[in-house]
Scaffold this motif. Structure first.
Motif, PDB file in Angstrom:
ATOM      1  N   TRP A 169       0.696  -3.562 -15.890  1.00 58.17           N
ATOM      2  CA  TRP A 169       0.104  -3.080 -14.646  1.00 58.17           C
ATOM      3  C   TRP A 169      -0.356  -1.645 -14.827  1.00 58.17           C
ATOM      4  N   ASN A 170      -1.410  -1.326 -14.125  1.00 51.59           N
ATOM      5  CA  ASN A 170      -2.095  -0.046 -14.289  1.00 51.59           C
ATOM      6  C   ASN A 170      -1.469   1.014 -13.379  1.00 51.59           C
ATOM      7  N   PRO A 171      -0.861   2.075 -13.947  1.00 48.05           N
ATOM      8  CA  PRO A 171      -0.248   3.109 -13.112  1.00 48.05           C
ATOM      9  C   PRO A 171      -1.227   3.755 -12.125  1.00 48.05           C
ATOM     10  N   ARG A 172      -2.502   3.764 -12.464  1.00 45.34           N
ATOM     11  CA  ARG A 172      -3.488   4.366 -11.563  1.00 45.34           C
ATOM     12  C   ARG A 172      -3.640   3.563 -10.275  1.00 45.34           C
ATOM     13  N   TYR A 173      -3.225   2.309 -10.311  1.00 47.29           N
ATOM     14  CA  TYR A 173      -3.280   1.483  -9.104  1.00 47.29           C
ATOM     15  C   TYR A 173      -2.194   1.901  -8.118  1.00 47.29           C
ATOM     16  N   GLY A 174      -1.099   2.473  -8.643  1.00 46.15           N
ATOM     17  CA  GLY A 174      -0.030   2.978  -7.790  1.00 46.15           C
ATOM     18  C   GLY A 174       1.275   2.245  -7.971  1.00 46.15           C
ATOM     19  N   GLN A 175       1.251   0.935  -7.791  1.00 40.99           N
ATOM     20  CA  GLN A 175       2.403   0.062  -7.962  1.00 40.99           C
ATOM     21  C   GLN A 175       1.882  -1.310  -8.401  1.00 40.99           C
ATOM     22  N   PRO A 176       2.766  -2.185  -8.891  1.00 42.63           N
ATOM     23  CA  PRO A 176       2.299  -3.536  -9.229  1.00 42.63           C
ATOM     24  C   PRO A 176       1.673  -4.214  -8.005  1.00 42.63           C
ATOM     25  N   SER A 177       0.491  -4.779  -8.180  1.00 44.96           N
ATOM     26  CA  SER A 177      -0.218  -5.420  -7.072  1.00 44.96           C
ATOM     27  C   SER A 177       0.402  -6.770  -6.736  1.00 44.96           C
ATOM     28  N   LYS A 178      -0.069  -7.374  -5.648  1.00 45.26           N
ATOM     29  CA  LYS A 178       0.425  -8.701  -5.271  1.00 45.26           C
ATOM     30  C   LYS A 178       0.100  -9.729  -6.344  1.00 45.26           C
ATOM     31  N   TRP A 179      -1.023  -9.515  -7.041  1.00 45.36           N
ATOM     32  CA  TRP A 179      -1.388 -10.453  -8.108  1.00 45.36           C
ATOM     33  C   TRP A 179      -0.405 -10.359  -9.267  1.00 45.36           C
ATOM     34  N   VAL A 180      -0.019  -9.131  -9.626  1.00 46.39           N
ATOM     35  CA  VAL A 180       0.961  -8.931 -10.692  1.00 46.39           C
ATOM     36  C   VAL A 180       2.297  -9.556 -10.301  1.00 46.39           C
ATOM     37  N   SER A 181       2.669  -9.411  -9.034  1.00 50.84           N
ATOM     38  CA  SER A 181       3.916 -10.014  -8.551  1.00 50.84           C
ATOM     39  C   SER A 181       3.869 -11.534  -8.665  1.00 50.84           C
ATOM     40  N   GLN A 182       2.707 -12.116  -8.415  1.00 47.24           N
ATOM     41  CA  GLN A 182       2.566 -13.569  -8.553  1.00 47.24           C
ATOM     42  C   GLN A 182       2.718 -14.005 -10.006  1.00 47.24           C
ATOM     43  N   ILE A 183       2.177 -13.225 -10.923  1.00 49.76           N
ATOM     44  CA  ILE A 183       2.302 -13.544 -12.348  1.00 49.76           C
ATOM     45  C   ILE A 183       3.759 -13.449 -12.778  1.00 49.76           C
ATOM     46  N   ASN A 184       4.451 -12.409 -12.313  1.00 47.06           N
ATOM     47  CA  ASN A 184       5.880 -12.274 -12.613  1.00 47.06           C
ATOM     48  C   ASN A 184       6.663 -13.497 -12.152  1.00 47.06           C
ATOM     49  N   ALA A 185       6.393 -13.919 -10.930  1.00 50.21           N
ATOM     50  CA  ALA A 185       7.119 -15.060 -10.367  1.00 50.21           C
ATOM     51  C   ALA A 185       6.799 -16.350 -11.121  1.00 50.21           C
ATOM     52  N   HIS A 186       5.547 -16.519 -11.500  1.00 53.19           N
ATOM     53  CA  HIS A 186       5.115 -17.740 -12.180  1.00 53.19           C
ATOM     54  C   HIS A 186       5.809 -17.903 -13.527  1.00 53.19           C
ATOM     55  N   PHE A 187       5.907 -16.806 -14.286  1.00 51.84           N
ATOM     56  CA  PHE A 187       6.452 -16.872 -15.639  1.00 51.84           C
ATOM     57  C   PHE A 187       7.898 -16.378 -15.729  1.00 51.84           C
TER      58      PHE A 187
END
Length: 304
Positions: free
Chosen positions: A216-234
């Motif tokens: 995840w990109n620190p410039r975005y601020g925090q992990p996005s909802k999409w990143v959270s979905q990937i975490n949950a999936h795998f």
């Protein structure tokens, strides 16, 4: 031989992965989380991983890079279109592995390489075919290790390519044994400081470590909802780009190249989203890459 035939043959030939990995037993996971991950990959049998590998016998557990060859795909109305699409996805994932191997530096036939999180062994086979050296892989999944070792026997390279059932944070390799090592989309299952400490231990001074990973990109601020979905999936924990560089610096791994592959991996995902092999996670990858919250990186670092 297809993926199904490999699995059947591995069970018949070895009985269990302990035999195929050259160990008298399979070590128990050190933590409950490791046990969860081992069970996850022991049970995993997604067509997207198996059918792509059936194209040429190289079974990967990562994604692809590069532009889609639309000429090779032909007309979508063609009865052979889906078969051609699967072959194209596989070409792109093998291109990803080739890029990783390109960054290992000069490798001699007498060297030993280590694939941490080796999956079903596709990258190990490619590394041996390119360099002629010994390649050792580690995975928490006994099923994956069986598969990789059976494939090595089929190719008659079992004396050079071998998968072990063990934790990548505590490998059986000697200090300074490896000329190079890598993680290909497997770092999100471990603590980065612990991981890079182990790579630093097994690498010879001057040896090369390479990872290709989503972060995840620190410039975005925090992990996005999409990143959270990937975490949950795998069932994983994606790290930030900043965490990789900090943990490497703390463990005597000095980056020589940091390459943003985000734009290069999008064609793979957009093509996969049109196939019969969708798993439901394609949208999260595509949207997170496009909104900048997720990046696909190659980092090559030397052990000092």
């Amino acid at each position: 031989m297809t993926s199904t035939e490999f699995t059947t043959a591995a069970t018949t030939a070895t009985g269990d992965s302990a035999t195929s990995a050259g160990s008298p037993f399979i070590p128990a996971p050190a933590t409950p989380y490791q046990g969860d991950i081992a069970r996850y990959w022991d049970r995993e049998a997604r067509p997207v991983n198996l059918r792509l590998g059936d194209v040429d016998g190289l079974y990967h557990h990562h994604y692809g890079i590069g532009d889609v060859d639309h000429t090779a795909l032909g007309d979508s109305a063609d009865s052979e279109y889906e078969k051609k699409l699967i072959a194209e996805l596989h070409r792109l994932e093998s291109a990803q592995a080739e890029l990783l191997l390109d960054h290992l530096g000069p490798i001699e036939r007498g060297d030993t390489l280590v694939d941490a999180g080796c999956g079903r062994g596709g990258s190990m086979v490619m590394a041996h075919q390119r360099f002629g050296c010994k390649v050792e892989g580690v995975t928490l999944s006994a099923k994956q290790a069986d598969f990789a070792n059976q494939r090595a026997r089929e190719l008659r390279i079992q004396d050079h390519v071998r998968a072990h059932v063990c934790n990548m944070l505590g490998t059986p390799f000697e200090t300074g044994q490896a000329a190079a090592s890598w993680n290909n989309e497997s770092t999100m299952y471990v603590d980065l400081h612990d991981l890079f400490a182990e790579h630093s231990r097994i690498l010879t001074v001057g040896g090369r470590y390479v990872t290709i990973t989503g972060c995840w990109n620190p410039r975005y601020g925090q992990p996005s909802k999409w990143v959270s979905q990937i975490n949950a999936h795998f069932e994983c924990n994606i790290h930030s780009r900043r965490e990789y560089l900090r943990a490497m610096a703390d463990n005597r791994l000095v980056p020589q190249a940091v390459i943003d592959l985000t734009a290069a991996t999008l064609p793979y995902w957009e093509l996969r989203a049109t196939s019969s092999l969708v798993t439901g996670i394609e949208e999260a990858f595509i949207n997170s890459y496009k909104d900048g919250s997720f990046q696909y990186l190659l980092i090559a670092a030397d052990r000092v």
